[in-house]
Design a protein around this motif. Structure first.
Motif, PDB file in Angstrom:
ATOM      1  N   SER A 146       0.825  -1.190   0.000  1.00  0.00           N
ATOM      2  CA  SER A 146       0.000   0.000   0.000  1.00  0.00           C
ATOM      3  C   SER A 146       0.867   1.250   0.000  1.00  0.00           C
ATOM      4  CB  SER A 146      -0.887   0.019   1.243  1.00  0.00           C
ATOM      5  OG  SER A 146      -1.483   1.284   1.387  1.00  0.00           O
ATOM      6  N   SER A 177       4.184   4.472   4.752  1.00  0.00           N
ATOM      7  CA  SER A 177       4.313   3.371   3.798  1.00  0.00           C
ATOM      8  C   SER A 177       5.563   3.527   2.940  1.00  0.00           C
ATOM      9  CB  SER A 177       3.076   3.312   2.896  1.00  0.00           C
ATOM     10  OG  SER A 177       1.896   3.234   3.647  1.00  0.00           O
ATOM     11  N   GLY A 179       7.165  -0.963   5.335  1.00  0.00           N
ATOM     12  CA  GLY A 179       7.149   0.095   4.338  1.00  0.00           C
ATOM     13  C   GLY A 179       8.299  -0.029   3.370  1.00  0.00           C
ATOM     14  N   LEU A 184      -0.800  -2.163   6.447  1.00  0.00           N
ATOM     15  CA  LEU A 184      -0.216  -0.915   5.970  1.00  0.00           C
ATOM     16  C   LEU A 184      -1.256   0.164   5.757  1.00  0.00           C
ATOM     17  CD1 LEU A 184       2.482  -2.105   3.432  1.00  0.00           C
ATOM     18  CD2 LEU A 184       2.799  -1.241   5.729  1.00  0.00           C
ATOM     19  N   THR A 185      -2.559  -0.167   5.858  1.00  0.00           N
ATOM     20  CA  THR A 185      -3.579   0.852   5.698  1.00  0.00           C
ATOM     21  C   THR A 185      -4.253   1.189   7.010  1.00  0.00           C
ATOM     22  OG1 THR A 185      -5.345  -0.735   5.207  1.00  0.00           O
ATOM     23  CG2 THR A 185      -4.066   0.104   3.348  1.00  0.00           C
TER      24      THR A 185
END
Length: 312
Positions: A20, A44, A82, A298-299
């Motif tokens: 993401s 990220s 990330g 990651l969101t």
């Protein structure tokens, strides 16, 4: 993309994988003391900038500092958290060629390269070709920041090796002779988001340059998410939680999406209704996306981003 303010920051996987790109945190290449803060921010993409934020006379020193950090064991985000990115200088300039030559000679590449001033497929493909055969190839993103680039989007999106696009509002406004307002930027943003979606690529929105206007940042991030952008660039760690919140599905969004999926499963492929609204294949696909993003670590707003926002 406009240069980040030099004092903005507080000190203190294989190509093709779809991580993401929701939050990007950028820091100038002339501030090596802030590189570690950027990498551990929870963004990220931690983006180190060699282009607009670096004065012409400091390019060589910034390149040396960025590549020194890149070669250090701590110069990468922790696995699964990330990506480390570098915005190089335009490959049409001597400094851009030096950026690429040094990485190729040392077979030392970040996870992601952001190519500025992209106006044609060749601007991307030159960088992709420079990276081929010199170690693991980074994902190559194009910075779209001029009316000519917007006009040429269909060709740019077909560039071999392109992994995503990022909008540069400040340079676009300067080139177009317009103001950098939401209304003025609506058209290029909408066109870029649509072109990226058509090509199956993520698009990330330009930074918001006021550090004190949180409400305006939130509104601009919400509008970017509504247009279909996958994320937005931050110029300070405290902007990250605001951006993450704007792009992450809310609890009500997730509940509504799950209701759609449950109804679709019961209907076994037929069109059905949820709360009086008709549900067909496009809404089911959208519901899958919402639920998928809700489960993507990651969101989800990160603890590190929240700590950075508090200055910890």
């Amino acid at each position: 993309m406009e240069s980040p303010t030099y004092t903005a920051f507080s000190s203190g996987p294989a190509p093709g994988a779809r991580l993401s790109p929701q939050t990007w945190l950028v820091t100038p290449g002339v501030t090596p003391q802030r590189f570690s803060t950027t990498v551990t921010s929870g963004a990220s993409v931690a983006l180190l900038d060699l282009e607009d934020s670096v004065p012409a006379g400091a390019k060589d020193d910034a390149r040396a500092d960025v590549f020194s950090f890149l070669s250090h064991p701590d110069g990468r985000p922790a696995a699964g958290t990330g990506q480390l990115g570098i915005r190089i200088n335009s490959a049409q300039t001597p400094h851009g060629l030096r950026d690429l030559a040094e990485m190729a000679e040392r077979a030392l590449w970040p996870d992601l390269l952001l190519v500025p001033k992209v106006e044609s497929p060749s601007d991307v493909e030159l960088v992709v070709q420079a990276a081929d055969g010199h170690g693991p190839r980074p994902r190559v993103w194009a910075l779209i920041e001029s009316p000519r680039a917007i006009t040429n989007l269909a060709d740019i999106m077909r560039a071999e090796g392109l992994s995503g696009v990022l909008f540069g509002a400040a340079d676009y406004a300067a080139a177009a002779g317009c103001r950098r307002t939401t209304r003025a930027m609506w058209y290029p943003r909408a066109v870029l988001a649509a072109a990226a979606a058509s090509a199956g690529l993520p698009a990330v929105d330009s930074p918001f340059f006021s550090l004190d206007d949180v409400a305006a940042l939130r509104q601009e991030a919400i509008e970017a998410a509504e247009l279909g952008f996958a994320g937005k660039v931050a110029i300070h760690p405290r902007q990250l939680p605001v951006i993450e919140e704007a792009f992450a599905p809310s609890r009500s969004d997730v509940e509504a999406a799950r209701a759609v999926l449950e109804a679709a499963a019961t209907a076994e492929g037929s069109i059905t209704t949820v709360n009086g609204a008709m549900v067909g294949p496009p809404l089911v696909a959208a519901a899958h996306d919402v639920v998928g993003r809700a489960h993507d670590p990651l969101t989800a707003p990160s603890e590190k981003a929240g700590q950075a926002a508090d200055g910890r």
